[in-house]
Design a protein around this motif. Structure first.
Motif, mmCIF file in Angstrom:
data_model
loop_
_atom_site.group_PDB
_atom_site.id
_atom_site.type_symbol
_atom_site.label_atom_id
_atom_site.label_comp_id
_atom_site.label_asym_id
_atom_site.label_seq_id
_atom_site.Cartn_x
_atom_site.Cartn_y
_atom_site.Cartn_z
ATOM 1 N N LEU A 102 0.840 -1.193 0.000
ATOM 2 C CA LEU A 102 0.000 0.000 0.000
ATOM 3 C C LEU A 102 0.883 1.253 0.000
ATOM 4 C CD1 LEU A 102 -2.639 -1.006 2.714
ATOM 5 C CD2 LEU A 102 -2.787 -1.288 0.232
ATOM 6 N N PRO A 103 0.765 2.102 -1.013
ATOM 7 C CA PRO A 103 1.539 3.346 -1.020
ATOM 8 C C PRO A 103 0.958 4.336 -0.015
ATOM 9 C CG PRO A 103 0.090 3.250 -2.927
ATOM 10 C CD PRO A 103 -0.053 1.933 -2.229
ATOM 11 N N LEU A 104 1.825 4.899 0.818
ATOM 12 C CA LEU A 104 1.387 5.832 1.855
ATOM 13 C C LEU A 104 2.092 7.167 1.668
ATOM 14 C CD1 LEU A 104 1.568 3.422 4.935
ATOM 15 C CD2 LEU A 104 -0.475 4.083 3.656
ATOM 16 N N GLU A 105 1.318 8.227 1.646
ATOM 17 C CA GLU A 105 1.867 9.573 1.517
ATOM 18 C C GLU A 105 1.667 10.335 2.813
ATOM 19 O OE1 GLU A 105 -0.070 11.374 -1.752
ATOM 20 O OE2 GLU A 105 0.816 10.035 -3.275
ATOM 21 N N VAL A 106 2.465 11.360 3.029
ATOM 22 C CA VAL A 106 2.331 12.178 4.223
ATOM 23 C C VAL A 106 0.919 12.785 4.272
ATOM 24 C CG1 VAL A 106 3.147 14.241 5.422
ATOM 25 C CG2 VAL A 106 4.780 12.726 4.290
ATOM 26 N N GLY A 107 0.261 12.613 5.415
ATOM 27 C CA GLY A 107 -1.082 13.155 5.590
ATOM 28 C C GLY A 107 -2.192 12.171 5.286
ATOM 29 N N SER A 108 -1.887 11.055 4.597
ATOM 30 C CA SER A 108 -2.924 10.067 4.322
ATOM 31 C C SER A 108 -3.283 9.306 5.593
ATOM 32 C CB SER A 108 -2.463 9.099 3.228
ATOM 33 O OG SER A 108 -1.276 8.423 3.617
ATOM 34 N N LEU A 109 -4.436 8.664 5.592
ATOM 35 C CA LEU A 109 -4.944 7.957 6.766
ATOM 36 C C LEU A 109 -4.893 6.454 6.546
ATOM 37 C CD1 LEU A 109 -8.070 10.158 7.634
ATOM 38 C CD2 LEU A 109 -5.785 10.253 8.646
ATOM 39 N N LEU A 110 -4.623 5.738 7.621
ATOM 40 C CA LEU A 110 -4.575 4.278 7.589
ATOM 41 C C LEU A 110 -5.180 3.747 8.874
ATOM 42 C CD1 LEU A 110 -3.559 1.671 6.160
ATOM 43 C CD2 LEU A 110 -1.449 1.928 7.479
ATOM 44 N N GLU A 111 -5.993 2.730 8.728
ATOM 45 C CA GLU A 111 -6.659 2.142 9.892
ATOM 46 C C GLU A 111 -6.055 0.784 10.218
ATOM 47 O OE1 GLU A 111 -11.232 2.171 10.820
ATOM 48 O OE2 GLU A 111 -10.775 0.307 9.752
ATOM 49 N N ALA B 104 -0.786 9.284 20.209
ATOM 50 C CA ALA B 104 0.381 8.416 20.369
ATOM 51 C C ALA B 104 1.053 8.158 19.028
ATOM 52 C CB ALA B 104 -0.029 7.100 21.016
ATOM 53 N N THR B 105 2.334 7.806 19.093
ATOM 54 C CA THR B 105 3.106 7.494 17.885
ATOM 55 C C THR B 105 3.073 5.998 17.620
ATOM 56 O OG1 THR B 105 4.600 9.359 18.237
ATOM 57 C CG2 THR B 105 5.399 7.586 16.836
ATOM 58 N N VAL B 106 2.945 5.633 16.357
ATOM 59 C CA VAL B 106 2.981 4.235 15.931
ATOM 60 C C VAL B 106 4.096 4.098 14.897
ATOM 61 C CG1 VAL B 106 1.735 2.355 14.797
ATOM 62 C CG2 VAL B 106 0.515 3.898 16.348
ATOM 63 N N LEU B 107 5.025 3.171 15.156
ATOM 64 C CA LEU B 107 6.131 2.918 14.237
ATOM 65 C C LEU B 107 5.901 1.576 13.551
ATOM 66 C CD1 LEU B 107 9.143 3.997 16.482
ATOM 67 C CD2 LEU B 107 7.879 5.393 14.828
ATOM 68 N N VAL B 108 6.009 1.563 12.238
ATOM 69 C CA VAL B 108 5.751 0.353 11.459
ATOM 70 C C VAL B 108 6.974 0.023 10.613
ATOM 71 C CG1 VAL B 108 4.176 -0.765 9.824
ATOM 72 C CG2 VAL B 108 3.317 1.018 11.360
ATOM 73 N N ASP B 109 7.211 -1.281 10.453
ATOM 74 C CA ASP B 109 8.302 -1.761 9.600
ATOM 75 C C ASP B 109 9.643 -1.222 10.081
ATOM 76 O OD1 ASP B 109 9.603 -3.116 7.637
ATOM 77 O OD2 ASP B 109 8.848 -1.911 5.969
ATOM 78 N N ASP C 215 -12.241 -1.449 18.512
ATOM 79 C CA ASP C 215 -11.365 -2.488 17.952
ATOM 80 C C ASP C 215 -10.451 -1.979 16.838
ATOM 81 O OD1 ASP C 215 -13.220 -2.039 16.007
ATOM 82 O OD2 ASP C 215 -13.767 -4.148 15.706
ATOM 83 N N SER C 216 -10.292 -0.675 16.709
ATOM 84 C CA SER C 216 -9.410 -0.165 15.663
ATOM 85 C C SER C 216 -8.863 1.209 16.034
ATOM 86 C CB SER C 216 -10.150 -0.081 14.325
ATOM 87 O OG SER C 216 -11.189 0.886 14.395
ATOM 88 N N ILE C 217 -7.755 1.570 15.383
ATOM 89 C CA ILE C 217 -7.196 2.912 15.531
ATOM 90 C C ILE C 217 -6.977 3.489 14.137
ATOM 91 C CG2 ILE C 217 -6.065 2.368 17.719
ATOM 92 C CD1 ILE C 217 -3.409 2.183 16.196
ATOM 93 N N ARG C 218 -7.140 4.775 14.030
ATOM 94 C CA ARG C 218 -6.924 5.463 12.760
ATOM 95 C C ARG C 218 -5.695 6.347 12.909
ATOM 96 N NH1 ARG C 218 -11.825 7.878 9.313
ATOM 97 N NH2 ARG C 218 -12.218 5.637 9.368
ATOM 98 N N CYS C 219 -4.771 6.218 11.936
ATOM 99 C CA CYS C 219 -3.502 6.928 12.029
ATOM 100 C C CYS C 219 -3.268 7.837 10.836
ATOM 101 C CB CYS C 219 -2.351 5.927 12.110
ATOM 102 S SG CYS C 219 -2.405 4.855 13.564
ATOM 103 N N GLU C 220 -2.585 8.941 11.099
ATOM 104 C CA GLU C 220 -2.147 9.840 10.042
ATOM 105 C C GLU C 220 -0.675 9.530 9.738
ATOM 106 O OE1 GLU C 220 -1.375 14.631 9.242
ATOM 107 O OE2 GLU C 220 -2.054 13.901 11.205
ATOM 108 N N VAL C 221 -0.354 9.391 8.457
ATOM 109 C CA VAL C 221 0.999 9.054 8.038
ATOM 110 C C VAL C 221 1.899 10.289 8.146
ATOM 111 C CG1 VAL C 221 2.440 8.244 6.131
ATOM 112 C CG2 VAL C 221 0.160 7.252 6.489
ATOM 113 N N LEU C 222 3.037 10.122 8.829
ATOM 114 C CA LEU C 222 3.991 11.218 9.003
ATOM 115 C C LEU C 222 5.209 11.077 8.093
ATOM 116 C CD1 LEU C 222 3.951 11.531 12.907
ATOM 117 C CD2 LEU C 222 2.547 12.765 11.233
#
Length: 331
Positions: free
Chosen positions: A164-173, A212-217, A231-238
Protein backbone atom coordinates in the motif's frame (compact mmCIF):
# COMPACT_ATOMS: atom_id res chain seq x y z
CA UNK A 1 64.71 0.13 32.65
CA UNK A 2 63.70 -0.71 36.22
CA UNK A 3 63.36 3.01 36.87
CA UNK A 4 61.12 3.39 33.84
CA UNK A 5 58.86 0.60 35.08
CA UNK A 6 58.70 1.99 38.61
CA UNK A 7 57.88 5.49 37.44
CA UNK A 8 55.17 4.29 35.05
CA UNK A 9 53.57 2.01 37.66
CA UNK A 10 53.48 4.61 40.42
CA UNK A 11 52.69 7.87 38.59
CA UNK A 12 51.03 6.66 35.42
CA UNK A 13 53.33 8.99 33.44
CA UNK A 14 56.29 8.28 31.24
CA UNK A 15 58.48 10.42 29.02
CA UNK A 16 58.61 9.50 25.34
CA UNK A 17 60.67 6.29 25.14
CA UNK A 18 64.13 6.06 23.74
CA UNK A 19 64.55 2.29 23.89
CA UNK A 20 62.57 -0.61 22.43
CA UNK A 21 61.57 -1.89 25.87
CA UNK A 22 60.68 1.65 26.93
CA UNK A 23 58.34 1.97 23.97
CA UNK A 24 56.55 -1.20 25.04
CA UNK A 25 55.88 0.24 28.49
CA UNK A 26 54.95 3.60 27.00
CA UNK A 27 52.32 1.95 24.78
CA UNK A 28 50.28 0.84 27.80
CA UNK A 29 50.58 4.00 29.88
CA UNK A 30 46.89 4.81 29.27
CA UNK A 31 45.73 1.49 30.70
CA UNK A 32 48.06 1.88 33.66
CA UNK A 33 46.88 5.41 34.37
CA UNK A 34 43.23 4.31 34.23
CA UNK A 35 43.69 1.41 36.60
CA UNK A 36 45.96 3.40 38.97
CA UNK A 37 48.35 0.50 39.23
CA UNK A 38 50.66 0.39 42.23
CA UNK A 39 52.90 -2.44 43.31
CA UNK A 40 50.79 -3.51 46.27
CA UNK A 41 47.48 -3.94 44.42
CA UNK A 42 48.68 -5.36 41.11
CA UNK A 43 48.00 -9.03 42.00
CA UNK A 44 44.38 -8.25 42.93
CA UNK A 45 43.84 -6.21 39.77
CA UNK A 46 45.21 -9.05 37.68
CA UNK A 47 42.55 -11.45 38.92
CA UNK A 48 39.61 -9.02 38.89
CA UNK A 49 40.02 -7.13 35.63
CA UNK A 50 42.20 -9.29 33.45
CA UNK A 51 39.24 -10.29 31.32
CA UNK A 52 38.42 -6.64 30.64
CA UNK A 53 41.92 -5.45 29.70
CA UNK A 54 43.20 -6.02 26.15
CA UNK A 55 45.58 -8.95 26.13
CA UNK A 56 48.50 -6.93 24.83
CA UNK A 57 48.09 -4.34 27.57
CA UNK A 58 47.56 -6.96 30.27
CA UNK A 59 50.76 -8.82 29.43
CA UNK A 60 52.60 -5.53 29.49
CA UNK A 61 51.16 -4.70 32.89
CA UNK A 62 52.37 -8.05 34.15
CA UNK A 63 55.84 -7.34 32.82
CA UNK A 64 56.13 -4.21 34.95
CA UNK A 65 56.74 -6.36 37.99
CA UNK A 66 59.77 -7.81 36.27
CA UNK A 67 60.67 -5.51 33.36
CA UNK A 68 63.61 -7.69 32.37
CA UNK A 69 61.08 -10.23 31.07
CA UNK A 70 59.11 -7.66 29.06
CA UNK A 71 60.34 -8.73 25.64
CA UNK A 72 59.81 -12.40 26.49
CA UNK A 73 56.20 -11.71 27.47
CA UNK A 74 55.55 -9.84 24.24
CA UNK A 75 57.17 -12.46 22.07
CA UNK A 76 55.14 -15.17 23.79
CA UNK A 77 51.93 -13.23 23.22
CA UNK A 78 52.68 -12.71 19.53
CA UNK A 79 53.45 -16.40 19.02
CA UNK A 80 50.38 -17.68 20.87
CA UNK A 81 47.76 -16.48 18.40
CA UNK A 82 47.73 -13.60 15.94
CA UNK A 83 43.92 -13.72 16.00
CA UNK A 84 43.32 -13.28 19.74
CA UNK A 85 40.40 -10.92 20.39
CA UNK A 86 37.79 -10.27 23.04
CA UNK A 87 35.04 -9.34 20.59
CA UNK A 88 33.16 -12.39 19.29
CA UNK A 89 31.72 -12.85 15.82
CA UNK A 90 28.13 -14.11 15.43
CA UNK A 91 26.95 -15.49 12.09
CA UNK A 92 23.32 -16.24 11.25
CA UNK A 93 22.73 -19.42 9.27
CA UNK A 94 20.36 -19.27 6.33
CA UNK A 95 19.62 -21.26 3.16
CA UNK A 96 22.88 -20.13 1.54
CA UNK A 97 25.12 -20.78 4.56
CA UNK A 98 23.79 -23.89 6.29
CA UNK A 99 25.59 -26.52 4.23
CA UNK A 100 28.57 -28.31 5.76
CA UNK A 101 30.98 -26.64 3.33
CA UNK A 102 29.73 -23.14 4.13
CA UNK A 103 29.71 -23.80 7.88
CA UNK A 104 33.32 -24.94 7.52
CA UNK A 105 34.19 -21.70 5.73
CA UNK A 106 32.48 -19.61 8.42
CA UNK A 107 34.29 -21.32 11.29
CA UNK A 108 37.65 -21.09 9.54
CA UNK A 109 37.01 -17.40 8.89
CA UNK A 110 36.69 -16.80 12.63
CA UNK A 111 33.02 -17.19 13.56
CA UNK A 112 32.59 -17.83 17.29
CA UNK A 113 28.81 -18.17 17.60
CA UNK A 114 26.32 -19.57 15.11
CA UNK A 115 22.86 -18.02 15.34
CA UNK A 116 19.67 -19.87 14.47
CA UNK A 117 16.85 -17.49 13.55
CA UNK A 118 13.69 -19.31 14.59
CA UNK A 119 11.46 -16.75 12.90
CA UNK A 120 12.25 -18.82 9.80
CA UNK A 121 13.25 -22.14 11.39
CA UNK A 122 11.46 -25.36 12.26
CA UNK A 123 11.92 -28.00 14.94
CA UNK A 124 13.28 -30.56 12.47
CA UNK A 125 15.71 -28.01 11.05
CA UNK A 126 17.16 -27.27 14.49
CA UNK A 127 18.24 -30.85 15.18
CA UNK A 128 19.69 -31.22 11.70
CA UNK A 129 21.69 -27.99 11.61
CA UNK A 130 23.02 -28.19 15.19
CA UNK A 131 24.30 -31.69 14.49
CA UNK A 132 26.04 -30.40 11.37
CA UNK A 133 27.65 -27.52 13.27
CA UNK A 134 28.97 -29.87 15.96
CA UNK A 135 30.35 -32.29 13.38
CA UNK A 136 32.20 -29.56 11.46
CA UNK A 137 33.43 -28.01 14.70
CA UNK A 138 34.90 -31.35 15.80
CA UNK A 139 36.58 -31.87 12.44
CA UNK A 140 38.22 -28.44 12.62
CA UNK A 141 39.05 -28.89 16.33
CA UNK A 142 37.51 -25.49 17.07
CA UNK A 143 34.49 -25.21 19.32
CA UNK A 144 31.81 -22.69 18.37
CA UNK A 145 28.68 -21.89 20.35
CA UNK A 146 25.14 -22.21 19.02
CA UNK A 147 22.60 -19.50 19.84
CA UNK A 148 18.90 -19.98 19.25
CA UNK A 149 17.10 -16.69 18.56
CA UNK A 150 13.45 -17.35 19.35
CA UNK A 151 10.82 -15.27 17.58
CA UNK A 152 9.13 -13.98 20.71
CA UNK A 153 5.84 -12.09 20.99
CA UNK A 154 5.37 -9.31 18.49
CA UNK A 155 2.70 -7.10 16.99
CA UNK A 156 2.42 -7.41 13.23
CA UNK A 157 0.12 -6.31 10.46
CA UNK A 158 -1.79 -8.86 8.43
CA UNK A 159 -1.41 -9.75 4.77
CA UNK A 160 -2.05 -7.32 1.94
CA UNK A 161 -2.55 -8.30 -1.68
CA UNK A 162 -0.08 -5.64 -2.80
CA UNK A 163 2.05 -3.03 -1.00
CA UNK A 164 0.00 0.00 0.00
CA UNK A 165 1.54 3.35 -1.02
CA UNK A 166 1.39 5.83 1.86
CA UNK A 167 1.87 9.57 1.52
CA UNK A 168 2.33 12.18 4.22
CA UNK A 169 -1.08 13.16 5.59
CA UNK A 170 -2.92 10.07 4.32
CA UNK A 171 -4.94 7.96 6.77
CA UNK A 172 -4.57 4.28 7.59
CA UNK A 173 -6.66 2.14 9.89
CA UNK A 174 -5.29 -0.71 11.99
CA UNK A 175 -8.03 -3.13 13.01
CA UNK A 176 -7.80 -6.01 15.47
CA UNK A 177 -8.90 -9.15 13.66
CA UNK A 178 -9.18 -10.09 10.01
CA UNK A 179 -9.71 -7.58 7.23
CA UNK A 180 -10.51 -9.09 3.81
CA UNK A 181 -7.90 -8.32 1.16
CA UNK A 182 -10.59 -7.40 -1.35
CA UNK A 183 -12.00 -4.85 1.11
CA UNK A 184 -8.52 -3.38 1.65
CA UNK A 185 -7.86 -2.96 -2.05
CA UNK A 186 -11.33 -1.61 -2.77
CA UNK A 187 -11.01 0.93 0.01
CA UNK A 188 -7.61 2.16 -1.07
CA UNK A 189 -7.75 4.89 -3.70
CA UNK A 190 -11.46 5.60 -3.38
CA UNK A 191 -12.31 9.18 -2.51
CA UNK A 192 -13.30 9.58 1.11
CA UNK A 193 -12.34 6.05 2.14
CA UNK A 194 -9.56 4.87 4.45
CA UNK A 195 -7.36 1.83 3.87
CA UNK A 196 -7.62 -0.81 6.60
CA UNK A 197 -5.19 -3.55 7.56
CA UNK A 198 -5.51 -6.18 10.25
CA UNK A 199 -3.29 -6.46 13.35
CA UNK A 200 -2.64 -9.57 15.44
CA UNK A 201 -2.86 -7.72 18.78
CA UNK A 202 -6.45 -7.67 20.15
CA UNK A 203 -5.73 -4.99 22.78
CA UNK A 204 -4.35 -2.44 20.32
CA UNK A 205 -7.21 0.04 20.59
CA UNK A 206 -7.33 -0.31 24.38
CA UNK A 207 -3.61 0.30 24.93
CA UNK A 208 -3.05 3.15 22.47
CA UNK A 209 -4.23 6.71 23.07
CA UNK A 210 -5.07 9.42 20.57
CA UNK A 211 -1.92 11.40 19.80
CA UNK A 212 0.38 8.42 20.37
CA UNK A 213 3.11 7.49 17.89
CA UNK A 214 2.98 4.24 15.93
CA UNK A 215 6.13 2.92 14.24
CA UNK A 216 5.75 0.35 11.46
CA UNK A 217 8.30 -1.76 9.60
CA UNK A 218 11.24 -1.12 11.96
CA UNK A 219 10.42 2.58 12.12
CA UNK A 220 10.47 3.19 8.36
CA UNK A 221 6.84 4.29 8.58
CA UNK A 222 5.94 6.76 11.32
CA UNK A 223 2.33 7.56 12.14
CA UNK A 224 0.22 9.40 14.73
CA UNK A 225 -3.06 8.11 16.16
CA UNK A 226 -5.86 10.58 15.34
CA UNK A 227 -8.90 8.51 16.32
CA UNK A 228 -9.94 5.12 17.66
CA UNK A 229 -12.94 2.97 18.54
CA UNK A 230 -13.32 -0.32 20.39
CA UNK A 231 -11.36 -2.49 17.95
CA UNK A 232 -9.41 -0.17 15.66
CA UNK A 233 -7.20 2.91 15.53
CA UNK A 234 -6.92 5.46 12.76
CA UNK A 235 -3.50 6.93 12.03
CA UNK A 236 -2.15 9.84 10.04
CA UNK A 237 1.00 9.05 8.04
CA UNK A 238 3.99 11.22 9.00
CA UNK A 239 6.67 9.61 6.83
CA UNK A 240 5.88 8.29 3.33
CA UNK A 241 6.52 4.77 2.13
CA UNK A 242 4.89 1.45 1.29
CA UNK A 243 3.22 -0.94 3.68
CA UNK A 244 3.75 -4.59 2.86
CA UNK A 245 2.46 -7.76 4.51
CA UNK A 246 3.20 -8.79 8.09
CA UNK A 247 5.20 -5.73 9.11
CA UNK A 248 6.28 -5.26 12.71
CA UNK A 249 4.51 -2.56 14.76
CA UNK A 250 6.22 -0.75 17.62
CA UNK A 251 4.27 1.33 20.13
CA UNK A 252 6.76 3.64 21.91
CA UNK A 253 5.95 4.18 25.57
CA UNK A 254 3.14 1.61 25.61
CA UNK A 255 3.27 -1.39 27.97
CA UNK A 256 1.69 -4.01 25.74
CA UNK A 257 -0.02 -7.04 27.21
CA UNK A 258 1.92 -9.85 25.53
CA UNK A 259 3.42 -13.06 26.96
CA UNK A 260 7.18 -13.46 27.28
CA UNK A 261 7.20 -16.59 25.14
CA UNK A 262 4.77 -17.93 22.56
CA UNK A 263 3.83 -21.57 22.12
CA UNK A 264 6.11 -21.74 19.09
CA UNK A 265 8.96 -20.41 21.22
CA UNK A 266 8.43 -23.14 23.81
CA UNK A 267 8.36 -25.85 21.16
CA UNK A 268 11.47 -24.46 19.48
CA UNK A 269 13.31 -24.21 22.80
CA UNK A 270 12.55 -27.80 23.67
CA UNK A 271 14.01 -28.91 20.34
CA UNK A 272 17.02 -26.64 20.85
CA UNK A 273 17.75 -27.98 24.32
CA UNK A 274 17.56 -31.51 22.98
CA UNK A 275 20.03 -30.58 20.25
CA UNK A 276 22.38 -28.94 22.77
CA UNK A 277 22.22 -25.17 22.19
CA UNK A 278 24.47 -22.90 24.26
CA UNK A 279 22.61 -19.56 24.20
CA UNK A 280 19.00 -18.41 23.86
CA UNK A 281 18.28 -14.91 22.55
CA UNK A 282 14.84 -13.66 23.55
CA UNK A 283 13.28 -11.16 21.16
CA UNK A 284 11.32 -8.04 22.15
CA UNK A 285 12.26 -8.24 25.83
CA UNK A 286 10.34 -5.57 27.74
CA UNK A 287 11.19 -6.23 31.38
CA UNK A 288 13.41 -8.36 33.61
CA UNK A 289 10.49 -10.70 34.29
CA UNK A 290 10.67 -11.90 30.67
CA UNK A 291 14.21 -13.17 31.25
CA UNK A 292 13.18 -14.92 34.46
CA UNK A 293 10.41 -16.72 32.60
CA UNK A 294 12.96 -17.89 30.02
CA UNK A 295 15.38 -19.05 32.72
CA UNK A 296 12.68 -21.03 34.48
CA UNK A 297 11.68 -22.75 31.26
CA UNK A 298 15.30 -23.69 30.54
CA UNK A 299 15.58 -25.14 34.04
CA UNK A 300 12.44 -27.20 33.43
CA UNK A 301 13.98 -28.49 30.21
CA UNK A 302 17.24 -29.34 32.04
CA UNK A 303 19.35 -26.85 30.09
CA UNK A 304 22.28 -24.72 31.23
CA UNK A 305 22.02 -22.44 28.16
CA UNK A 306 22.73 -18.76 28.79
CA UNK A 307 20.16 -16.02 28.18
CA UNK A 308 20.52 -13.05 25.83
CA UNK A 309 18.08 -10.14 26.12
CA UNK A 310 17.32 -8.39 22.82
CA UNK A 311 16.31 -4.80 23.49
CA UNK A 312 14.21 -3.78 20.51
CA UNK A 313 11.50 -1.56 21.94
CA UNK A 314 11.21 1.55 24.13
CA UNK A 315 9.96 -0.43 27.12
CA UNK A 316 13.15 -2.48 26.96
CA UNK A 317 15.23 0.68 27.08
CA UNK A 318 13.28 1.91 30.11
CA UNK A 319 13.96 -1.32 32.00
CA UNK A 320 17.47 -1.84 30.59
CA UNK A 321 19.29 -1.74 33.93
CA UNK A 322 17.11 -4.49 35.39
CA UNK A 323 17.55 -6.64 32.31
CA UNK A 324 21.33 -6.21 32.33
CA UNK A 325 21.33 -7.55 35.89
CA UNK A 326 19.05 -10.47 34.99
CA UNK A 327 20.38 -11.62 31.61
CA UNK A 328 23.74 -13.14 30.78
CA UNK A 329 24.14 -10.86 27.76
CA UNK A 330 22.32 -8.00 26.07
CA UNK A 331 21.96 -7.46 22.38
Amino acid sequence: MQQLGDRCAVTGQLDPPTTEVGREIYDVRGAIRTLRIVEGVLPRIKSSVARNVPRKAYLSLSSLRNPSQSLAHWNTMENESPYYRHTKIIATLGPSTESADRVTELIRAGVDVVRLNMAHGSVDWVGEVVGRIRQVSAQLDRHVAVMMDVKGPEIRTGAVAAPLPLEVGSLLEFRSGASPLQEQNAAWGNSGSVASVSVNYPDLARDVTVGATVLVDSGLLRMRVVDKDTDSIRCEVLTPGELGSRRHINLPGVEVNLPSLTEKDRTDLQAGVKAGIDFVALSFVRRAKDIRVLRQLLVEFGSAARSVAKIEECSGVVHMEQMIREADAVR
